[in-house]
Design a protein around this motif. Sequence first.
Motif, PDB file in Angstrom:
ATOM      1  N   ALA A 104      -2.103  17.010  -3.935  1.00 51.36           N
ATOM      2  CA  ALA A 104      -1.771  15.655  -3.489  1.00 51.36           C
ATOM      3  C   ALA A 104      -1.977  15.007  -5.006  1.00 51.36           C
ATOM      4  O   ALA A 104      -1.246  13.767  -5.135  1.00 51.36           O
ATOM      5  CB  ALA A 104      -2.682  15.031  -2.714  1.00 51.36           C
ATOM      6  N   LEU A 105      -2.763  15.231  -5.737  1.00 51.64           N
ATOM      7  CA  LEU A 105      -3.133  14.564  -6.913  1.00 51.64           C
ATOM      8  C   LEU A 105      -2.271  15.088  -8.139  1.00 51.64           C
ATOM      9  O   LEU A 105      -2.128  14.364  -9.220  1.00 51.64           O
ATOM     10  CB  LEU A 105      -4.608  14.608  -7.616  1.00 51.64           C
ATOM     11  N   ALA A 106      -1.460  16.187  -7.777  1.00 49.03           N
ATOM     12  CA  ALA A 106      -0.724  16.490  -9.168  1.00 49.03           C
ATOM     13  C   ALA A 106       0.350  15.644  -9.792  1.00 49.03           C
ATOM     14  O   ALA A 106       0.558  15.557 -11.055  1.00 49.03           O
ATOM     15  CB  ALA A 106       0.426  17.767  -8.571  1.00 49.03           C
ATOM     16  N   SER A 111       8.265  19.233  -2.592  1.00 48.72           N
ATOM     17  CA  SER A 111       8.995  18.162  -1.736  1.00 48.72           C
ATOM     18  C   SER A 111       7.851  17.176  -1.198  1.00 48.72           C
ATOM     19  O   SER A 111       7.954  16.274  -0.828  1.00 48.72           O
ATOM     20  CB  SER A 111       9.598  18.973  -0.530  1.00 48.72           C
ATOM     21  N   THR A 112       6.768  17.813  -1.102  1.00 52.73           N
ATOM     22  CA  THR A 112       5.686  16.861  -0.534  1.00 52.73           C
ATOM     23  C   THR A 112       5.266  15.786  -1.449  1.00 52.73           C
ATOM     24  O   THR A 112       4.684  14.641  -0.859  1.00 52.73           O
ATOM     25  CB  THR A 112       4.269  17.508  -0.339  1.00 52.73           C
ATOM     26  N   HIS A 113       5.690  15.859  -2.727  1.00 54.29           N
ATOM     27  CA  HIS A 113       5.516  14.570  -3.563  1.00 54.29           C
ATOM     28  C   HIS A 113       6.700  13.609  -3.557  1.00 54.29           C
ATOM     29  O   HIS A 113       6.498  12.701  -4.402  1.00 54.29           O
ATOM     30  CB  HIS A 113       5.042  15.142  -4.993  1.00 54.29           C
ATOM     31  N   ASP A 114       7.936  13.985  -2.905  1.00 54.94           N
ATOM     32  CA  ASP A 114       8.878  13.140  -3.005  1.00 54.94           C
ATOM     33  C   ASP A 114       8.573  11.670  -2.773  1.00 54.94           C
ATOM     34  O   ASP A 114       8.181  11.197  -1.838  1.00 54.94           O
ATOM     35  CB  ASP A 114       9.914  13.581  -2.004  1.00 54.94           C
ATOM     36  N   ARG A 156      -0.223  21.789   4.242  1.00 50.78           N
ATOM     37  CA  ARG A 156       0.123  20.564   3.757  1.00 50.78           C
ATOM     38  C   ARG A 156       1.830  20.368   3.679  1.00 50.78           C
ATOM     39  O   ARG A 156       2.150  19.300   4.105  1.00 50.78           O
ATOM     40  CB  ARG A 156      -0.361  20.409   2.466  1.00 50.78           C
ATOM     41  N   ARG A 157       2.451  21.445   3.411  1.00 51.77           N
ATOM     42  CA  ARG A 157       4.018  21.334   3.391  1.00 51.77           C
ATOM     43  C   ARG A 157       4.494  21.167   4.961  1.00 51.77           C
ATOM     44  O   ARG A 157       5.314  20.324   5.086  1.00 51.77           O
ATOM     45  CB  ARG A 157       4.541  22.441   2.666  1.00 51.77           C
TER      46      ARG A 157
END
Length: 453
Positions: free
Chosen positions: A278-280, A6-9, A95-96
Motif C-alpha cells: 500500500a505504501l509503494a 491496479s490496486t494503486h490506481d 489485497r488485489r
Amino acid sequence: MTTLNSTHDPARRSWIESANLPGADFPVQNLPFGVFERDGKARCGVAIGEHAVDLRALHDAGLLDGDAALACAAAGGDSLKPLMSMEPRYASALRRALSDLLRSDAPQLARIQQRADALLPRLADVTPRLPCEIGDYTDFLTSLHHTERHGRYKGLADPLPAAFKSLPIAYHGRASSLRVSGGDVRRPHGQYRDAHGEVRFGPAPALDFELELAALIGRGNPLTQPVPVDAARDHIFGYCLLNDWSAKSIQWFEQVLGPFLGKSFHSSLSPWIVTGEALAPFRKPAAPRGAGDPAILPHLHGALDQASGGLDLELEALLSTARLREAGAAPVRITQTHLDNLYWTFAQMVAHHTSNGCNLRTGDLLGSGTISGAADVSRACLTELSNAGKNPLALPNGETRTALEDGDEIVLRARASRPGAVTIGFGECRGRIAPALELNYPDAPVRHEEPHA
C-alpha cells in the motif's frame, strides 16, 4: 521490490462511499489489515472507509480463488499470524482480490451487497484488538535530533553516542504490556529522584508520550542467517503507529543497561497494519547523511534501500486535556514531523537486528524510536517540546505542560501523500492517562546506627 499495480490506481473508487471521502484514512488504495472483536469473537479484517471486511465471512461466501482464497483462509481465525507467516505473494493476492471486490464497478457487486451486513461491519460497531500475539519487541533510537537533545538534557559531554552513526541503536522492550489503541494508560509507580535529590518511590511525576512508527515482522529468518538489507522489506508485513509511553523520571534514574520500568508499563499500537504494498507509491530515497558522516558499512548498505528506503509520511501528535474537553474544544496539535527525520531505514533496522544471526519471528515488533526533527514543531515528545521542563508547552486555553497530567489524552496520526497518488492514513493511536493505583506498602525499615566505640 513492490511495483505499482491496479490496486494503486488513483482513479479507482469504491462502492463504499465513506472510502471515497476527502481525507479518508482507508480508501480502496490502502486496505490495511487488522483484528477486531465482533459479537464476542475476534475476527481478522481489512479496513475500507468506515467499515471493515470480515475475512472469515468473506471466505465463507466463496468469492475468492487461488492464492487470494488461501490467504483469506489463513486469516479466518482470530490472529493475522498465519497470514503474516506466508510468502508475501499471498497477502498481495488477497489485497488485489479485495480491491477488485470493493471497486465501484466490481463484477460481483450484486453478490457482495447481498451479504453486506455479514461482510462489512462498521468500524464504530467493532472493538479493535492487537493483530497477533507479539513475542518480541525491539525499540530503536534512530532520530539524530531526539538523541542529541536528550544527551544535552542529561549533561553529556558528547550528546550523541559514539555508535549512533555506525549502526541503528536499540534495546529489547517488553512485549507483554503492548496494547491496542484506546482506553486508559495507568500512571506507573517507580523509583526516581525528587527535586531535592532524594530517591522516592511513588506515582511517576514525569510521564511522556513518544511518537513512533513500528514495523511488524512477517516471515522470520532462521537462527544464524542474517537478512540482507535489500531483502528486508520482504520480511516486513506492514506498519502501524506506536506510542512508546515513557515515565522519564523513572527512566532517567534507573537507566544503566538501558530502559526498563520507565518504559515497560504500557505501549500503544494503532490497530490497522498498513502494508508495504500500500505504501509503494510513497517510496523515496533514504534520507541523506550529513557531510563527514562515516560511510555505511556493506551489511547495512543496499542499492534498493538507498534508492527507495524512505517514505513520504507525515506524522502528528495531538493533546486533549480534561479542561479542553469540558470546554468542547478540539485536541491541540503539538507535534508535526516527517519520517525523513530518521537516520536509519527500517530495512537497515532489520538487517542490523539479524546481522549477528539473531532470528526474528512472525509478529515481532520493531519501533523506530521517537521521530523528532530539527524544527521546534517536529519535537515528538513533551520532554523535547518543553526543553526538559525549562520552557513549558503553552496550550490555547492557558494551560501549560512539562509532562502529561492525569486526564490528558494523546492522539497520534500519520498520512502518506505524494502528488498523483491517493493519500492514505494509518488511523489513530490514542490513550488517556489514568491516575496511579493506590498502593499500600509497609513502612520503610528504620536505620539503626551502631553506637560509637
